[in-house]
Design a protein around this motif. Structure first.
Motif, PDB file in Angstrom:
ATOM      1  N   PHE A   1       4.924   7.599  -4.109  1.00 49.70           N
ATOM      2  CA  PHE A   1       6.081   7.468  -3.361  1.00 49.70           C
ATOM      3  C   PHE A   1       5.895   7.909  -1.956  1.00 49.70           C
ATOM      4  O   PHE A   1       6.065   7.216  -1.224  1.00 49.70           O
ATOM      5  N   ASN A   2       5.259   8.991  -1.618  1.00 46.42           N
ATOM      6  CA  ASN A   2       5.206   9.545  -0.392  1.00 46.42           C
ATOM      7  C   ASN A   2       4.147   8.999   0.510  1.00 46.42           C
ATOM      8  O   ASN A   2       4.364   8.567   1.784  1.00 46.42           O
ATOM      9  N   LYS A   3       3.198   8.355  -0.247  1.00 48.33           N
ATOM     10  CA  LYS A   3       2.253   7.348   0.504  1.00 48.33           C
ATOM     11  C   LYS A   3       2.840   5.953   0.855  1.00 48.33           C
ATOM     12  O   LYS A   3       2.744   5.540   1.834  1.00 48.33           O
TER      13      LYS A   3
ATOM     14  N   GLY B   1       4.174  -6.202  -3.698  1.00 46.80           N
ATOM     15  CA  GLY B   1       4.865  -6.300  -5.014  1.00 46.80           C
ATOM     16  C   GLY B   1       5.786  -5.369  -5.304  1.00 46.80           C
ATOM     17  O   GLY B   1       6.077  -4.451  -4.603  1.00 46.80           O
ATOM     18  N   THR B   2       6.419  -5.301  -6.588  1.00 49.48           N
ATOM     19  CA  THR B   2       7.314  -4.242  -7.031  1.00 49.48           C
ATOM     20  C   THR B   2       6.408  -3.390  -8.018  1.00 49.48           C
ATOM     21  O   THR B   2       5.940  -3.661  -8.900  1.00 49.48           O
ATOM     22  N   TRP B   3       7.104  -2.266  -7.966  1.00 53.32           N
ATOM     23  CA  TRP B   3       6.383  -1.122  -8.606  1.00 53.32           C
ATOM     24  C   TRP B   3       7.806  -0.675  -9.321  1.00 53.32           C
ATOM     25  O   TRP B   3       8.540   0.107  -8.833  1.00 53.32           O
ATOM     26  N   GLN B   4       7.849  -0.688 -10.734  1.00 53.39           N
ATOM     27  CA  GLN B   4       9.081  -0.101 -11.412  1.00 53.39           C
ATOM     28  C   GLN B   4       8.615   1.115 -11.964  1.00 53.39           C
ATOM     29  O   GLN B   4       7.835   1.237 -12.625  1.00 53.39           O
ATOM     30  N   GLY B   5       9.652   1.991 -11.513  1.00 52.39           N
ATOM     31  CA  GLY B   5       9.546   3.294 -12.056  1.00 52.39           C
ATOM     32  C   GLY B   5      10.629   3.980 -12.299  1.00 52.39           C
ATOM     33  O   GLY B   5      11.821   3.506 -12.018  1.00 52.39           O
ATOM     34  N   ILE B   6      10.792   5.153 -12.973  1.00 54.58           N
ATOM     35  CA  ILE B   6      11.815   6.044 -13.307  1.00 54.58           C
ATOM     36  C   ILE B   6      11.797   7.265 -12.508  1.00 54.58           C
ATOM     37  O   ILE B   6      10.771   8.023 -12.378  1.00 54.58           O
TER      38      ILE B   6
ATOM     39  N   VAL C   1      10.080   1.117  -6.777  1.00 52.64           N
ATOM     40  CA  VAL C   1       9.885   2.546  -6.146  1.00 52.64           C
ATOM     41  C   VAL C   1       9.401   2.018  -4.574  1.00 52.64           C
ATOM     42  O   VAL C   1       9.568   2.768  -3.682  1.00 52.64           O
ATOM     43  N   SER C   2       8.821   1.130  -4.233  1.00 49.57           N
ATOM     44  CA  SER C   2       8.571   0.485  -3.116  1.00 49.57           C
ATOM     45  C   SER C   2       9.830   0.226  -2.070  1.00 49.57           C
ATOM     46  O   SER C   2       9.820   1.002  -0.847  1.00 49.57           O
TER      47      SER C   2
END
Length: 329
Positions: free
Chosen positions: A310-312, A255-260, A102-103
């Motif tokens: 996400f917007n942040k 880091g990695t933020w994994q999202g759907i 997501v990042s």
């Protein structure tokens, strides 16, 4: 890697089904209960073997059980993940979703001058699943065992930094570390994390920043040497490895933020049903333990929380991109 046995898999699926049933307990739910009635496609916008792909392969059979439909994982790499994201954003079938960092997606609007979609408008958050810090690693032959030594070496020797994709979160994380420490290295772009890892293991590149989930196994096999982790605190699996912030990159964390995510046109009821199933699956003890063993933390958010996050991230990364001066077509 631990495999699920039949009993644990059934337990996870039952928990997810209970969650989805709860999401539709309100009056009028019967009109939506038919969804899904055909296969669901998860697009992973990167090459196989990376953090997003690993998580997609773990959750897809469990999501299939929970939703009682076939779940297909399809890799669509290209343009730092934007090709697959664009395909998802423009999907109108109601059965296409995106699993990504997501990042990295939040970086794209600031980085690309001709982005064919607007992730804030064309995609909706469904569920955040997991967080994995970046690891700064080197080929075992590199004569540096900590960040200070690596920075000093970079000023006297040619250092090639393998970039999982130009403008990706690991790329900009590497840029931040260099800005904070004075490190000098040349960025070598790849089309995905798996090839960047492979070439660093082979010694064709010397340094790599990548998600812990996809990188830790190679550190444990002594194929890569870890310099530090990008979390604010040390990770439990590597208690003797200092954070990069401890080593001079003051305040640094990534880091990695994994999202759907789903297309903006997907009905809210379907997003809520999908979100409930995904969060139940990822929070289950079996999945949580499996991810933790590889350095990833379960970190969930519902659709509203994910959109806010996400917007942040989009705003925060725009500052980093501006400082880097990097722009891509």
């Amino acid at each position: 890697m631990t495999r699920f046995n039949e009993k644990s898999s059934r337990r996870v699926a039952l928990a997810a089904m209970a969650a989805t049933a709860a999401a539709f307990a309100a009056p009028g739910a019967f009109a939506q209960a038919a969804w899904p009635s055909k296969p669901l496609k998860i697009i992973v916008p990167y090459t196989p073997g990376g953090s997003s792909d690993i998580i997609a392969r773990i959750i897809s059979p469990l999501l299939s059980d929970a939703l009682k439909t076939t779940v297909i994982v399809e890799n669509k790499p290209g343009a730092s993940g934007n090709m697959g994201a664009d395909q998802t954003a423009k999907a109108s079938d109601g059965y296409t979703i995106l699993l990504c960092d997501v990042s990295a997606l939040a970086i794209s609007p600031s980085l690309y001058t001709k982005l064919p979609f607007d992730p804030s408008k064309d995609l909706k958050g469904v569920a955040m699943l997991a967080y994995s810090p970046h690891m700064l690693v080197v080929h075992p032959s590199v004569p540096a065992n900590n960040l200070k030594e690596l920075v000093a070496l970079s000023k006297t020797s040619k250092i090639d930094f393998a970039v999982t994709a130009m403008g990706s979160a690991p790329h900009l994380a590497g840029f931040q570390v260099a800005s904070l420490t004075g490190a000098k290295w040349e960025y070598i772009p790849y089309k995905g994390g798996s090839q960047a890892v492979t070439d660093t293991i082979a010694g064709q590149t010397q340094v790599l920043m990548n998600g812990m989930l996809a990188t830790l196994p190679f550190v444990q096999q002594n194929k890569l040497k870890v310099i530090g982790v990008s979390k604010s605190t040390r990770v439990a699996l590597l208690p003797n490895v200092p954070t990069l912030a401890e080593q001079g990159a003051t305040g640094f964390e990534s880091g990695t933020w994994q999202g759907i995510l789903a297309p903006a046109n997907m009905p809210k009821a379907n997003i809520d049903k999908l979100s409930a199933a995904l969060i139940a699956i990822i929070r289950s003890p079996d999945v949580r333990a499996r991810l933790a063993a590889q350095g990833a933390e379960v970190s969930t958010m519902n659709p509203t929380e994910m959109d806010t996050f996400f917007n942040k991230e989009r705003k925060n990364w725009s500052t980093v991109v501006a400082k880097s001066g990097l722009k891509l077509d």
